[in-house]
Write a protein that holds these residues in place. Sequence first.
Motif, PDB file in Angstrom:
ATOM      1  N   GLY A  90     -11.912   9.300  -0.874  1.00  0.00           N
ATOM      2  CA  GLY A  90     -11.595   7.878  -0.989  1.00  0.00           C
ATOM      3  C   GLY A  90     -11.332   7.469  -2.423  1.00  0.00           C
ATOM      4  N   GLN A  91     -10.994   6.186  -2.573  1.00  0.00           N
ATOM      5  CA  GLN A  91     -10.647   5.690  -3.900  1.00  0.00           C
ATOM      6  C   GLN A  91     -11.842   5.745  -4.851  1.00  0.00           C
ATOM      7  N   TYR A  92     -13.039   5.558  -4.318  1.00  0.00           N
ATOM      8  CA  TYR A  92     -14.236   5.614  -5.148  1.00  0.00           C
ATOM      9  C   TYR A  92     -15.081   6.779  -4.690  1.00  0.00           C
ATOM     10  N   LYS A 104      -2.410   0.262   0.301  1.00  0.00           N
ATOM     11  CA  LYS A 104      -2.532   1.720   0.338  1.00  0.00           C
ATOM     12  C   LYS A 104      -3.874   2.153   0.932  1.00  0.00           C
ATOM     13  N   THR A 105      -4.946   1.592   0.390  1.00  0.00           N
ATOM     14  CA  THR A 105      -6.259   1.982   0.880  1.00  0.00           C
ATOM     15  C   THR A 105      -6.427   1.598   2.341  1.00  0.00           C
ATOM     16  N   THR A 106      -5.892   0.466   2.724  1.00  0.00           N
ATOM     17  CA  THR A 106      -5.989   0.038   4.118  1.00  0.00           C
ATOM     18  C   THR A 106      -5.329   1.069   5.027  1.00  0.00           C
ATOM     19  N   LEU A 160      -5.914  11.700   0.256  1.00  0.00           N
ATOM     20  CA  LEU A 160      -6.513  11.443  -1.050  1.00  0.00           C
ATOM     21  C   LEU A 160      -6.091  10.067  -1.538  1.00  0.00           C
ATOM     22  N   ASP A 161      -7.061   9.210  -1.789  1.00  0.00           N
ATOM     23  CA  ASP A 161      -6.750   7.862  -2.262  1.00  0.00           C
ATOM     24  C   ASP A 161      -6.959   7.829  -3.773  1.00  0.00           C
ATOM     25  N   GLU A 162      -5.875   7.783  -4.509  1.00  0.00           N
ATOM     26  CA  GLU A 162      -5.889   7.829  -5.975  1.00  0.00           C
ATOM     27  C   GLU A 162      -6.793   8.953  -6.501  1.00  0.00           C
ATOM     28  N   PRO A 163      -6.423  10.194  -6.182  1.00  0.00           N
ATOM     29  CA  PRO A 163      -7.326  11.315  -6.480  1.00  0.00           C
ATOM     30  C   PRO A 163      -7.500  11.601  -7.961  1.00  0.00           C
TER      31      PRO A 163
HETATM   32 MG   LIG Z   1      -6.747   1.163  -2.995  1.00  0.00          MG
END
Ligand SMILES: [Mg+2]
Lengths: 262, 344
Positions: free
Chosen positions: B97-99, B57-59, B173-176
């Motif tokens: 991003g995720q972080y 997903k993040t990729t 949005l990555d895991e918002p």
């Molecule tokens: Mg990820």
Amino acid sequence: MTEDIAPVRNGWDLGIRDILGMAWRNLVHIVRTPQLLVFSSIQPIMFVLLFRYVFGGAIKTPGGDYVDYLLPGIFVQTALFGGASTAVGLSEDLKQGIVDRFRALPMARSAVLAGRTIADLCRNVIVVLLMVAVGLLVGFRFHGSFVADIGAMGLVLLFGYTFSWVFAAVALAVRDPETAQLAGFLPIFPLVFASSAFVPVQTMPTWLRDFANVQPVSVTIDAVRALVTGAPVGHWLWQSFVWIAAILVVFVSIAISRYRTV
Amino acid sequence: MYAKDAIGERCAIGTTDEITVEGIGKRFGSTIALDDVHLTVPRGTVFGLLGPNGAGKTTLVRILTTLLRPDHGRAVVAGYDVVHDAAQLRSVIGLAGQYAAVDETLTGRENLKLVARLYHLPRREWGPRAEAVLERFSLTDAADRPVRTYSGGMRRRLDLGASLVGRPRVLILDEPTTGLDPRTRMELWVYVEDLVRDGVTVLLTTQYLEEAERLAARMAVLDQGKVIAEGTANELKDRLGGAVLEVAVADPKDLERARELLVGVGSGAPSIDPARNTVSVAAHQDAQVVLDAAARLLQGEVPLQDIALRRPSLDDVFLALTGNRTAVEPAAAQGPKRWGRRSS
Ligand SMILES: [Mg+2]
Ligand SMILES: Nc1ncnc2c1ncn2[C@@H]1O[C@H](COP(=O)(O)OP(=O)(O)OP(=O)(O)O)[C@@H](O)[C@H]1O
């Protein structure tokens, strides 16, 4: 396709504005963590005291006081070590992921690196000025013309700025703040100590002397020393500029190409 | 000001695809992070990207936001190719991003103003944009404190806010909502719905099935770099044959035995959910399945608490697709369901 929401403008003025924005951000960091500035000044002050009062008596320098020989070396060393803050700051940013935010913004790609090195240059101005004050307190005096003295300090800062890019390239290669600092110092230590910074190279064994005579730190220190003591600066100044240009070309391109792929 | 005109125009044009992903592949050494991924996201909709840890997903998010170049394939976002038009694309997307990617030393307000500045907005806009975001995410009180003093949730909110400063056309949005409390999570959902009403296209990755079901018109399930299913929540549920047989045992010790007994009942492999003390298996909507199962369990002398046929949940869909059950963790009791492959 609909019209773009924000018109895409690419230009020098925008690039420079991005660099200023990033430099502002990094300067705020420097101002808000004054303790870092204080502690990074303590080490060069210790060097001044150590060499001026402990080793100084045993070191013979041709013509003139040892203190006038020592301080140009200290200035350059201070500016060089100051470049290490580029490695630390940049790898902190990489680790915290904020570089991802910057890279996804429509800002100039070089602004993160340029803004960082420029802020570190400003920081170096403060530290080097402080070292000048310390030098004056322990008996160092400028003997060159006003222009030569100012030029000498400019050369010191330019040299420090050049090494900021070396540290930036190292930080982008290793990514972890502690490793970046250690790895960055690896080439710096031999360059500083196998140089004319603290002792004249004449006492070194031939092979070391040959190295010490041509390497960038030595020629820069010799140029600065000649400028502030009012001696003829000879070939050192242009040799120093050649080194600076070469290091900048190589490490700016390494840093920027690595930055694109992080 | 541009945004309004553009939205008007966009609505007039109707439904076109705002994100198109064609055959994207990416590998890191021997890891195939993405393998021939195809997706389309219509303009002005929310698209949910689901998948267990390490699914890619993040990729994909990094490729769509120009942070990473794909090895092959093509992706077009808001009309810009992610490789060839990367510079133009960056001015119309927002990324969280995720972080959380915010500056710890700057204050919340300074962070937002810096982002406004780097979007090349005129100086007089920096303050108002920052102020609007601070208000939207209830950060006004903390606006002038260094981010270092923020709680995890506040940081997360600021990070989301930063992705909106540029009024992006496409929001990624990555895991918002990871790390947000239930109330803030709900507020964020409402906010995303508002944005979509204004014509923004949103792609979000999530591990919360409830979130995907609530927000996303369409979703795709990624597993080991491949899209293994795509569609609306209902379309995905229909893939399971319409129903799930669920058996709750009286004694957790019997779970494994019950699972063995149920092999062959229904249309899939039975699986255990230790958190709920149940064994479930995909089945057709047919009372015979219940009778069959009950007979087998009776014969195997497994005492039951409950046995029923029900409409599948998204969780069941993922289980069937990826062979993984919702992560079982204490936190699951409070928040919405998390789903993922446990690493431990
Ligand atoms: Mg990820
Ligand atoms: N920079 C990298 N170098 C090497 N491998 C990577 C890199 N980035 C991702 N991977 C690998 O690619 C795969 C997909 O990772 P990715 O981060 O996209 O997963 P994800 O779906 O976002 O997972 P999560 O839910 O844990 O965030 C993983 O196996 C991961 O280890």
